[in-house]
Design a protein around this motif. Structure first.
Motif, PDB file in Angstrom:
ATOM      1  N   LEU A  28     -61.754 -67.878 -30.273  1.00 54.96           N
ATOM      2  CA  LEU A  28     -63.036 -66.749 -28.842  1.00 54.96           C
ATOM      3  C   LEU A  28     -64.793 -66.970 -29.552  1.00 54.96           C
ATOM      4  O   LEU A  28     -65.203 -67.497 -27.535  1.00 54.96           O
ATOM      5  N   TYR A  29     -64.095 -67.014 -30.201  1.00 53.26           N
ATOM      6  CA  TYR A  29     -66.143 -67.262 -30.369  1.00 53.26           C
ATOM      7  C   TYR A  29     -66.364 -68.993 -30.384  1.00 53.26           C
ATOM      8  O   TYR A  29     -67.411 -69.408 -29.523  1.00 53.26           O
ATOM      9  N   GLN A  32     -66.199 -69.797 -26.879  1.00 51.53           N
ATOM     10  CA  GLN A  32     -66.720 -68.711 -25.731  1.00 51.53           C
ATOM     11  C   GLN A  32     -68.227 -68.120 -26.731  1.00 51.53           C
ATOM     12  O   GLN A  32     -68.135 -67.309 -26.826  1.00 51.53           O
ATOM     13  N   PHE A  36     -69.076 -64.459 -26.451  1.00 51.62           N
ATOM     14  CA  PHE A  36     -67.903 -63.449 -27.171  1.00 51.62           C
ATOM     15  C   PHE A  36     -68.648 -62.460 -27.716  1.00 51.62           C
ATOM     16  O   PHE A  36     -68.228 -61.359 -28.535  1.00 51.62           O
ATOM     17  N   ASN A  41     -70.260 -58.104 -24.481  1.00 51.31           N
ATOM     18  CA  ASN A  41     -69.153 -57.318 -24.986  1.00 51.31           C
ATOM     19  C   ASN A  41     -68.965 -56.999 -26.127  1.00 51.31           C
ATOM     20  O   ASN A  41     -66.946 -56.082 -26.289  1.00 51.31           O
ATOM     21  N   LEU A 287     -58.229 -58.498 -28.517  1.00 52.78           N
ATOM     22  CA  LEU A 287     -58.711 -59.968 -27.558  1.00 52.78           C
ATOM     23  C   LEU A 287     -58.364 -60.776 -27.511  1.00 52.78           C
ATOM     24  O   LEU A 287     -58.426 -61.415 -26.702  1.00 52.78           O
ATOM     25  N   ASN A 290     -59.401 -60.069 -24.395  1.00 50.26           N
ATOM     26  CA  ASN A 290     -60.205 -60.246 -23.864  1.00 50.26           C
ATOM     27  C   ASN A 290     -60.903 -61.887 -24.231  1.00 50.26           C
ATOM     28  O   ASN A 290     -61.686 -62.367 -22.580  1.00 50.26           O
ATOM     29  N   GLY A 291     -60.452 -62.736 -24.472  1.00 48.19           N
ATOM     30  CA  GLY A 291     -60.022 -64.369 -24.659  1.00 48.19           C
ATOM     31  C   GLY A 291     -59.576 -64.641 -23.051  1.00 48.19           C
ATOM     32  O   GLY A 291     -60.523 -65.585 -22.736  1.00 48.19           O
ATOM     33  N   LEU A 294     -62.338 -63.922 -20.574  1.00 48.36           N
ATOM     34  CA  LEU A 294     -63.747 -64.993 -20.517  1.00 48.36           C
ATOM     35  C   LEU A 294     -63.662 -66.078 -20.441  1.00 48.36           C
ATOM     36  O   LEU A 294     -64.309 -66.771 -19.903  1.00 48.36           O
TER      37      LEU A 294
END
Length: 327
Positions: A28-29, A32, A36, A41, A287, A290-291, A294
């Motif tokens: 995810l990092y 984004q 992230f 967030n 996660l 969220n991912g 995003l």
């Protein structure tokens, strides 16, 4: 190679789920980087996943016994409406804070007593009935959202502590600390008390548990009461976060709770699992959502991916069980 290395196998068994969380965070990092790890967030991830974590902790206790509770989402809805109605009626806030957990515990007792006294073949039947009863009672009490709760009631869901030096610098939600406290308490209960050991024993082999002198029915009543209690706590957190009680609260959340427990390494066959694994399972689902958000991916893909993950997790559990029986 892994099967020939007992130390590595034990490490993966205990901490493999944590590695999955770290890998997801790294991905995810990478996709984004600017968003992230932003303070907002990270704080939102902790806040949004607090009440699902409470539901999952309660569901975990039930699944240890090879049972299931389909009613937790509806119990959450009934609990949140009851506390909101009491709040608007002018009931003092200390009592309002207790209403959610008390209603949840009462519903759990109904599940446990109904399942054991009626000698039903599986808790699926009792909790499916309670799911409909609780949802119907919720709508009878109020068909519209009730907002504008007392500040003390909103505290658990909205209060954020800004420590500055800790991530996220935007603040750590109080609900996160409450989840950690409950998780530690549940870990102690399951691993350091006779009742906790009896719960695992029932999940491992209920007939052997009866022969050894364990009052299985009494323990199961406690198990479902505990699950209801956590559903009531989840209602309190959700009410605080949204500043309202609404009759549609909790719809489908029972499936998320089951998914988090299974993804976290617990077995549908009962007798195994860890509190740490459950929290990791909740975080994996959080996660994932969220991912996808995003990256502007349709929320329908969330349902598809979570469904696939559940199937894979259960299949791994089946393979693990087969391997254990061959030894």
């Amino acid at each position: 190679m892994i099967s020939n290395n007992p130390a590595l196998s034990r490490f993966l068994e205990s901490y493999g789920i944590i590695l999955v969380v770290l890998v997801m965070m790294a991905i995810l990092y990478a996709t984004q980087p600017a968003t992230f790890l932003s303070a907002t967030n990270l704080s939102n991830i902790l806040k949004q996943n607090a009440y699902p974590a409470m539901l999952a902790l309660g569901m975990f206790v039930v699944i240890i016994t090879a049972g299931i509770d389909l009613s937790v989402g509806s119990v959450l809805g009934l609990s949140i409406i009851c506390l909101a109605v009491a709040d608007k009626a002018g009931v003092p806030w200390p009592i309002v804070l207790l209403i959610g957990p008390l209603v949840g515990t009462a519903c759990g007792l109904v599940n446990g007593l109904g399942y054991t006294l009626l000698k039903l073949p599986h808790p699926f039947i009792m909790t499916l009935g309670t799911l409909n009863i609780a949802r119907g009672l919720t709508s009878l009490i109020s068909q519209a959202p009730i907002s504008g709760l007392q500040p003390e009631v909103r505290f658990a869901g909205q209060k954020v502590f800004d420590f500055g030096i800790f991530l996220p610098p935007a603040g750590v939600p109080f609900s996160f600390f409450l989840v950690i406290i409950c998780a530690v308490g549940l870990w102690f209960f399951l691993n350091r008390t006779n009742m906790g050991r009896h719960i695992f024993a029932i999940g491992g082999n209920p007939q052997a548990a009866r022969v050894s002198g364990i009052d299985v029915d009494r323990v199961l009543v406690y198990v479902y009461a505990i699950c209801g209690f956590f559903a009531g706590l989840a209602a309190l957190l959700l009410a605080g976060r949204t500043d309202s009680g609404f009759p549609l609260a909790g719809i489908g959340n029972e499936l998320d709770a089951i998914a988090a427990v299974i993804i976290g390494g617990a077995s549908f066959f009962g007798g195994r699992g860890t509190v740490l694994g459950v929290l990791a399972g909740v975080l994996i689902m959080g996660l994932l959502r969220n991912g996808l958000n995003l990256n502007n991916i349709s929320p329908f893909w969330q349902q598809i991916l979570i469904g696939l993950i559940i199937i894979i997790a259960v299949y791994i559990d089946v393979l693990r069980r087969r391997a254990a029986t061959r030894k």
